[in-house]
Design a protein around this motif. Structure first.
Motif, short mmCIF file in Angstrom:
data_model
loop_
_atom_site.label_atom_id
_atom_site.label_comp_id
_atom_site.label_asym_id
_atom_site.label_seq_id
_atom_site.Cartn_x
_atom_site.Cartn_y
_atom_site.Cartn_z
N SER A 61 0.80 -1.23 0.00
CA SER A 61 0.00 0.00 0.00
C SER A 61 0.83 1.27 0.00
CB SER A 61 -0.88 0.05 1.26
OG SER A 61 -1.82 -0.97 1.26
N VAL A 62 2.14 1.15 0.33
CA VAL A 62 2.97 2.35 0.53
C VAL A 62 2.81 3.39 -0.59
CG1 VAL A 62 5.39 3.13 0.52
CG2 VAL A 62 4.63 1.48 2.20
N PRO A 63 2.87 2.98 -1.89
CA PRO A 63 2.75 4.02 -2.94
C PRO A 63 1.45 4.81 -2.84
CG PRO A 63 3.49 1.94 -3.89
CD PRO A 63 3.13 1.66 -2.47
N LYS A 97 -0.45 12.31 -17.70
CA LYS A 97 0.43 13.48 -17.49
C LYS A 97 0.65 13.75 -15.99
CE LYS A 97 -3.06 17.14 -18.32
NZ LYS A 97 -3.64 17.13 -17.01
N ASP A 98 -0.17 13.11 -15.11
CA ASP A 98 0.05 13.27 -13.67
C ASP A 98 1.12 12.33 -13.13
OD1 ASP A 98 -1.88 15.17 -13.65
OD2 ASP A 98 -3.48 13.86 -12.88
N LEU A 99 1.55 11.39 -13.96
CA LEU A 99 2.54 10.41 -13.49
C LEU A 99 3.94 11.02 -13.52
CD1 LEU A 99 1.30 7.21 -15.34
CD2 LEU A 99 1.37 7.53 -12.87
N ASN A 100 4.72 10.76 -12.49
CA ASN A 100 6.12 11.23 -12.53
C ASN A 100 7.03 10.02 -12.67
OD1 ASN A 100 6.22 10.04 -10.02
ND2 ASN A 100 5.90 11.98 -8.93
N PHE A 101 8.34 10.24 -12.58
CA PHE A 101 9.31 9.16 -12.78
C PHE A 101 9.08 8.02 -11.78
CE2 PHE A 101 13.37 7.29 -11.43
CZ PHE A 101 13.69 6.63 -12.61
N SER A 122 6.37 7.22 -9.87
CA SER A 122 5.13 6.45 -10.00
C SER A 122 5.19 5.56 -11.25
CB SER A 122 3.91 7.37 -10.01
OG SER A 122 4.13 8.48 -10.82
N ASN A 123 5.78 6.05 -12.34
CA ASN A 123 5.95 5.22 -13.54
C ASN A 123 6.80 4.00 -13.25
OD1 ASN A 123 4.66 5.94 -15.92
ND2 ASN A 123 5.87 7.82 -16.07
N ILE A 164 1.10 7.34 -5.80
CA ILE A 164 0.04 6.97 -6.75
C ILE A 164 -1.27 7.42 -6.10
CG2 ILE A 164 -1.20 4.95 -7.66
CD1 ILE A 164 1.63 3.64 -7.89
N PRO A 165 -2.22 8.01 -6.86
CA PRO A 165 -3.44 8.53 -6.22
C PRO A 165 -4.17 7.46 -5.39
CG PRO A 165 -3.34 9.16 -8.53
CD PRO A 165 -2.20 8.24 -8.31
N CYS A 166 -4.72 7.91 -4.24
CA CYS A 166 -5.39 6.98 -3.32
C CYS A 166 -6.82 7.46 -3.08
CB CYS A 166 -4.62 6.94 -2.00
SG CYS A 166 -5.32 5.80 -0.81
N PRO A 167 -7.83 6.70 -3.54
CA PRO A 167 -9.21 7.13 -3.30
C PRO A 167 -9.58 6.95 -1.82
CG PRO A 167 -9.18 4.98 -4.35
CD PRO A 167 -7.75 5.42 -4.24
N ARG A 168 -10.70 7.55 -1.37
CA ARG A 168 -11.12 7.43 0.04
C ARG A 168 -11.32 5.96 0.42
NH1 ARG A 168 -12.07 6.19 4.28
NH2 ARG A 168 -13.49 6.96 5.86
N HIS A 169 -11.96 5.19 -0.48
CA HIS A 169 -12.16 3.76 -0.19
C HIS A 169 -11.45 2.92 -1.23
CE1 HIS A 169 -14.73 3.65 3.27
NE2 HIS A 169 -15.46 4.63 2.77
N ARG A 170 -10.68 1.93 -0.74
CA ARG A 170 -9.99 1.03 -1.66
C ARG A 170 -10.59 -0.36 -1.62
NH1 ARG A 170 -3.84 1.00 -0.80
NH2 ARG A 170 -4.35 0.57 1.37
#
Ligand code: UD1
Ligand code: MG
Length: 395
Positions: free
Chosen positions: A280-282, A315-319, A321-322, A288-294
């Protein structure tokens, strides 16, 4: 030994009492607006939330009633009263009580994540003070293969207190994030509690007899009240346990681990929670985006659960997260679909990972699979703790 028999009898009464109390109080929770909706069902009925406060209170009351029994003989002989052991038990109960209060506040007020990290740290302070006064042992025994570099033991001083505070934070939150399907929070806690009790019973004949007796004094009433809660939280849930329960459970395990000096063994019983946390760390750190409920996605047509997903605009991804998404999808640890502008991946929880591997499954089967996995990990933990530990430590 007699005190353990009396405690078991008291705990059976506590089980019956909790079992009766939960349905009676459920209506009050709904009236007070403390309820949730089961996201994996078609029915949108209100389900009382934070009912862990009921089992938690009965657990604490049982432990309070037990104090005069365990210290009964010493009360007659006040000159030799074991103040150290008494302070230990009181601090343990104070920390758990604190967590119950703060957990309930979280359920009612829906606190932000940063407070979820601060609350257990504050609640563990009484514990750390007693540890300092009674033991203040901050030495780690070094495993045999590393002794030529580090010596037989290393004193890490103040860092040991930070480690213990972090243990409380980890145990409370690790249970809270392996959640979202009926019976899972309580089910995993029951298995961890039974594992600790089995470990205590095995060790009762050893030289740490007192420490393991102390652990049993806390774990037996905890297990009894938690089993009663499980009966009502099992699929289909009549009540939700709330963060209150996760916090009380985590703190209870941390308390016995710290004060009975087997925190590393307690961590061994947390293998599924550790895997879920690392996976879950990312998302926890918003790489990486995390919604309220997973929690998994429910399909009303098939009555099955499948992994829930998160859509990320490319375009929201960076090095970083990729890189993470690339490595995990190469290892088949996430399911990824993509088009020109976005990527969709499953939410990174152990529950969703099971769903990817098993395919769509009913909720109750998924809970059973995850509990079987917890039991398998307990067996591995005992294997590491006993046969394998002799390669690393002088046992
Ligand atoms: C944690 C998880 C979140 C997960 C949630 C489920 C993280 C960072 N957070 O959040 O992803 O969705 O737990 O508990 O991993 N619920 C059910 N069925 C159940 C249990 C809970 O539908 O068997 C739903 C209910 O709507 C309930 C809500 O989850 O009201 C409780 O969620 P809460 O405990 O407040 O979520 P968090 O602990 O913040
Ligand atoms: Mg929760």
């Amino acid at each position: 030994m007699l005190s353990l028999i009396i405690l078991t009898a008291l705990s059976i009464i506590a089980y019956v009492f909790t079992d009766e109390l939960i349905p009676k109080l459920s209506e009050l929770f709904i009236k007070a607006g403390i309820y949730g909706i089961d996201l994996c069902k078609t029915s949108k009925e209100k389900i009382p939330e934070a009912v862990g406060v009921v089992s938690g209170c009965v657990f604490l009351v049982t432990s309070f009633l037990f104090i005069p029994i365990v210290f009964g003989s010493s009360l007659m002989n006040r000159e030799h009263f074991p103040h150290n052991e008494f302070a230990e038990l009181l601090a343990a109960l104070l920390s758990i009580c604190c967590m119950l209060l703060l957990g309930f506040a979280d359920d009612v007020l829906d606190l932000r994540w940063r407070y979820k990290l601060i609350l257990p740290t504050i609640a563990s302070l009484p514990l750390l003070v007693v540890y300092y006064v009674n033991f203040n042992s901050t030495t780690f025994i070094v495993p045999i293969p590393l002794r030529q570099f580090l010596g037989a033991s290393v004193n890490i001083g103040f860092l040991y207190y930070i480690y213990m505070g972090m243990l409380a934070v980890f145990c409370t939150n690790a249970i809270n994030i392996l959640a979202g399907i009926n019976g899972l929070e309580v089910g995993q806690s029951v298995i961890i509690a039974i594992s600790i009790i089995v470990f205590d019973v095995i060790e009762l004949r050893g030289d740490q007899y007192k420490a393991h007796c102390f652990s049993l004094h806390i774990m037996i009433p905890y297990l009894a009240t938690t089993l009663a809660l499980l009966k009502h939280n099992w699929y289909p849930s009549k009540v939700f346990v709330g963060d209150t329960f996760c916090y009380v459970s985590g703190m209870t395990f941390a308390v016995v681990g710290i004060l009975s000096h087997f925190s590393k063994t307690v961590l061994l019983f947390f293998i599924p929670q550790i895997i879920n946390f690392v996976y879950s760390v990312p998302q926890l750190f918003h790489i990486i985006p995390c919604p309220r409920h997973r929690l998994p996605k429910y399909s009303a047509e098939t009555d099955l659960l499948q992994a829930s997903r998160t859509l990320i605009v490319k375009k929201d991804l960076n090095f970083l997260s990729n890189l993470i998404i690339g490595i995990l999808s190469n290892l088949s640890l996430i399911e990824k679909t993509e088009d020109d502008v976005s990527i969709t991946i499953n939410n990174m929880t152990l529950i969703n990972l099971f769903l990817i591997k098993l395919g769509p499954t009913t909720e109750v089967r998924l809970t059973i699979f995850l509990m079987l996995f917890q039991i398998l990990c307990t067996c591995i933990a005992f294997l590491i703790r006993y046969p394998m530990a002799s390669y690393f430590y002088d046992t």
